[in-house]
Design a protein around this motif. Structure first.
Motif, PDB file in Angstrom:
ATOM      1  N   LEU A  40       2.765   3.201   2.780  1.00 54.93           N
ATOM      2  CA  LEU A  40       2.314   4.586   2.831  1.00 54.93           C
ATOM      3  C   LEU A  40       1.387   4.921   1.662  1.00 54.93           C
ATOM      4  O   LEU A  40       0.329   5.515   1.853  1.00 54.93           O
ATOM      5  CB  LEU A  40       3.523   5.530   2.822  1.00 54.93           C
ATOM      6  N   TRP A  41       1.799   4.552   0.440  1.00 54.84           N
ATOM      7  CA  TRP A  41       1.021   5.000  -0.716  1.00 54.84           C
ATOM      8  C   TRP A  41      -0.150   4.096  -1.065  1.00 54.84           C
ATOM      9  O   TRP A  41      -1.147   4.562  -1.609  1.00 54.84           O
ATOM     10  CB  TRP A  41       1.902   5.228  -1.932  1.00 54.84           C
ATOM     11  N   TRP A  42      -0.061   2.799  -0.744  1.00 52.12           N
ATOM     12  CA  TRP A  42      -1.158   1.925  -1.145  1.00 52.12           C
ATOM     13  C   TRP A  42      -2.500   2.317  -0.521  1.00 52.12           C
ATOM     14  O   TRP A  42      -3.512   2.394  -1.239  1.00 52.12           O
ATOM     15  CB  TRP A  42      -0.827   0.469  -0.822  1.00 52.12           C
ATOM     16  N   PRO A  43      -2.585   2.566   0.800  1.00 54.89           N
ATOM     17  CA  PRO A  43      -3.894   2.907   1.378  1.00 54.89           C
ATOM     18  C   PRO A  43      -4.476   4.207   0.836  1.00 54.89           C
ATOM     19  O   PRO A  43      -5.678   4.440   0.968  1.00 54.89           O
ATOM     20  CB  PRO A  43      -3.595   3.023   2.882  1.00 54.89           C
ATOM     21  N   THR A  44      -3.630   5.057   0.226  1.00 58.72           N
ATOM     22  CA  THR A  44      -4.129   6.353  -0.254  1.00 58.72           C
ATOM     23  C   THR A  44      -4.608   6.296  -1.697  1.00 58.72           C
ATOM     24  O   THR A  44      -5.261   7.236  -2.153  1.00 58.72           O
ATOM     25  CB  THR A  44      -3.024   7.423  -0.148  1.00 58.72           C
ATOM     26  N   LEU A  45      -4.281   5.221  -2.430  1.00 59.82           N
ATOM     27  CA  LEU A  45      -4.681   5.150  -3.832  1.00 59.82           C
ATOM     28  C   LEU A  45      -6.202   5.022  -3.948  1.00 59.82           C
ATOM     29  O   LEU A  45      -6.815   4.219  -3.241  1.00 59.82           O
ATOM     30  CB  LEU A  45      -4.035   3.946  -4.522  1.00 59.82           C
ATOM     31  N   PRO A  46      -6.829   5.772  -4.839  1.00 62.73           N
ATOM     32  CA  PRO A  46      -8.262   5.576  -5.085  1.00 62.73           C
ATOM     33  C   PRO A  46      -8.532   4.156  -5.578  1.00 62.73           C
ATOM     34  O   PRO A  46      -7.667   3.517  -6.183  1.00 62.73           O
ATOM     35  CB  PRO A  46      -8.578   6.613  -6.177  1.00 62.73           C
ATOM     36  N   ARG A  47      -9.732   3.656  -5.340  1.00 70.25           N
ATOM     37  CA  ARG A  47     -10.073   2.285  -5.712  1.00 70.25           C
ATOM     38  C   ARG A  47      -9.812   2.033  -7.187  1.00 70.25           C
ATOM     39  O   ARG A  47      -9.311   0.975  -7.573  1.00 70.25           O
ATOM     40  CB  ARG A  47     -11.547   2.010  -5.373  1.00 70.25           C
ATOM     41  N   ARG A  48     -10.147   2.989  -8.052  1.00 68.82           N
ATOM     42  CA  ARG A  48      -9.940   2.796  -9.486  1.00 68.82           C
ATOM     43  C   ARG A  48      -8.463   2.602  -9.796  1.00 68.82           C
ATOM     44  O   ARG A  48      -8.091   1.784 -10.641  1.00 68.82           O
ATOM     45  CB  ARG A  48     -10.496   3.987 -10.258  1.00 68.82           C
TER      46      ARG A  48
END
Length: 508
Positions: free
Chosen positions: A325-333
């Protein structure tokens, strides 16, 4: 309905089991495209030494998420004559090759049942070189020019070829793939000095393999940070309460901004504290200053004082069950920061080694045979063998064994034998590389995303190819779980008339 699975390893095995549960006796034509001479085991579960064991309890290794005892019952039926093979507890684990038999026999029995229910199952021992949409269907191209038209193509092409960051491929004393260890390490002279690049479970299995064949020479483990696989803790009760799939999804739904790494770190810390951790315990496990065999010794001592609710198990499980759930939402940085700061710790905690294995490593270190070196900078071939350079250490070695994988901070290595397939996906626009490795897929369904950002109805992927979109795809539990999601996505199509929902991950 025809479903074509490209690949015949462990990911494909998990998908076949999921499809069988989802579609049952419905009319299905299943085509498996796999050029090797055997199905389902993958390299890690083929015939090997008994000392090379699985590293997870049976509830996490079952092929049926609705039946946590499925794997243990199989083991009891097939290995009830005594010996370690019949044991499978939180402390004792069966050999990997025995688990490979479980994969083979479970799939054989399942496929026999499906064919009795009028499924048509075909194994094409050919290599797939292209995959493309064909209207609302798919077309899989095979080496030699033949094609397989199908309603759905699912790519399960396995992991990358051997990791070779120092350009040593082809050297007669360089071993790029240590599995199966019985054959991969057979040519290593018992007196040779060996440098093993990596500190994870593959490196640990490499040491066990060398020890099992009577190796007497010096063994040096080397990596950038020297963080070994953590020592598995005694199984305790306790479940996450702060970071659950429901709570994380609710947080994402009510916020217009992406989840940040700082927020994730705060939630993880809150989970650990609520489960009974002290700030000092958290600091010790998160410190990169505590490394090598010193860290292993501490973890062996700490496990003797684990409470009824073990904060480290609870917190690790909270992360595993919510990462999708949270990994795809993290900004690239933030993802890049995660790779730099937490990636090795994640691997250590999520893929721990049995306490008995950790004790063996300590004994080898005490005898002077084993050493762990951090700060690895490079390896180069010399006339006498190899020179391995670390920040404060130089090691001469007769043999170098690659037991590490590339950190997912860029394009991951292409899976073995899949270069043409990957090139075709990118060239025809139906696939798009993810900046963190693998191909972009729709997180919930596993459908490939084309160059325009649109999910492909008939093209899906499971396993290594989805790394990037899915940060964590290691191990049987994740393959089983994501296999259920892929099967559910196919079943949800109106044309099938079937609905299904992927179950949650099993508890450890």
């Amino acid at each position: 309905m025809r479903i074509c699975i490209v690949g015949g390893g462990t990911a494909a095995a998990c998908l076949v089991m999921a499809l069988a549960r989802t579609f049952g006796s419905r009319d299905v034509d299943l085509v498996i495209v796999e050029p090797s001479d055997q199905l389902w085991r993958g390299r890690a579960y083929r015939t090997d030494r008994d000392e090379i064991v699985v590293n997870a309890p049976h509830t996490m290794m079952t092929l049926d998420p609705n039946d946590p005892e499925h794997a243990r019952r199989w083991l009891a039926r097939h290995h009830n004559g005594g010996g370690a093979h019949q044991s499978w507890t939180q402390e004792v684990f069966p050999p990997r090759h025995i688990y490979g038999r479980y994969l083979e026999e479970s799939l054989s029995q399942t496929l026999d049942g499906l064919m009795a229910a009028d499924w048509r199952v075909t194994w094409l021992r050919r290599r797939a070189v292209s995959v493309a949409p064909d209207g609302d269907k798919a077309l899989v191209g095979l080496e030699g020019g033949a094609t397989v038209p199908c309603d759905y193509a699912v790519l399960c092409v396995g992991g990358p070829s051997g990791y070779d960051p120092y350009g040593l491929a082809g050297h007669p004393s360089y071993i790029s793939r240590p599995y199966p260890v019985a054959s991969a390490l057979a040519t290593v002279d018992p007196s040779a000095s060996v440098a093993v690049v990596g500190c994870g479970l593959t490196a640990v299995d490499t040491i066990l393999g060398l020890r099992a064949q009577g190796h007497q020479g010096r063994i040096t483990l080397l990596s950038r940070d020297g963080i070994l696989a953590a020592v598995r803790r005694p199984l305790q009760v306790g479940r996450p309460t702060v970071m659950t799939p429901e709570s994380v999804q609710e947080r994402l739904d009510r916020s217009a901004s992406p989840l940040r790494l700082s927020t994730l770190a705060a939630l993880t810390r809150a989970e650990a504290l609520l489960a009974g951790a002290t700030p000092e315990q958290i600091a010790a496990e998160m410190s990169l200053a505590d490394w090598g065999l010193s860290r292993v010794r501490r973890q062996l001592a700490d496990r003797e004082h684990v409470r009824d609710v073990d904060w480290l198990q609870v917190t690790t499980w909270a992360l595993i069950t919510t990462v999708h759930l949270w990994w795809p939402t993290l900004p690239r940085r933030d993802r890049q920061q995660f790779f730099r700061r937490y990636h090795r710790l994640w691997n250590s905690f999520t893929s721990p080694m049995p306490a008995a294995t950790a004790t063996t490593l300590v004994e080898m270190a005490d005898s002077g045979q084993l050493e762990v070196v951090r700060g690895l900078e490079g390896v180069k071939a010399t006339q006498q063998g190899f020179l391995v350079v670390a920040q404060h250490h130089t090691v001469e070695a007769d043999v170098v064994i690659a037991a590490a994988t590339a950190a997912p901070t860029g394009h991951s290595a292409t899976p073995t034998g899949a270069h043409e397939l990957m090139d075709s996906l990118i060239h025809n626009g139906c696939g798009q590389r993810h900046p963190d490795g693998g191909l972009r897929v729709q997180p919930d369904t596993g459908r490939l995303v084309d160059r325009n950002g649109r999910p492909q109805h008939s093209l899906l992927a499971l396993g290594h190819l989805t790394s990037g979109t899915h940060y964590y795809m290691s191990g049987i539990p994740m393959l089983v779980w994501r296999g259920e999601a892929v099967a559910a996505a196919i079943a949800a199509d109106a044309s099938t008339g079937v609905t299904s929902a992927a179950p949650g991950l099993l508890a450890p």
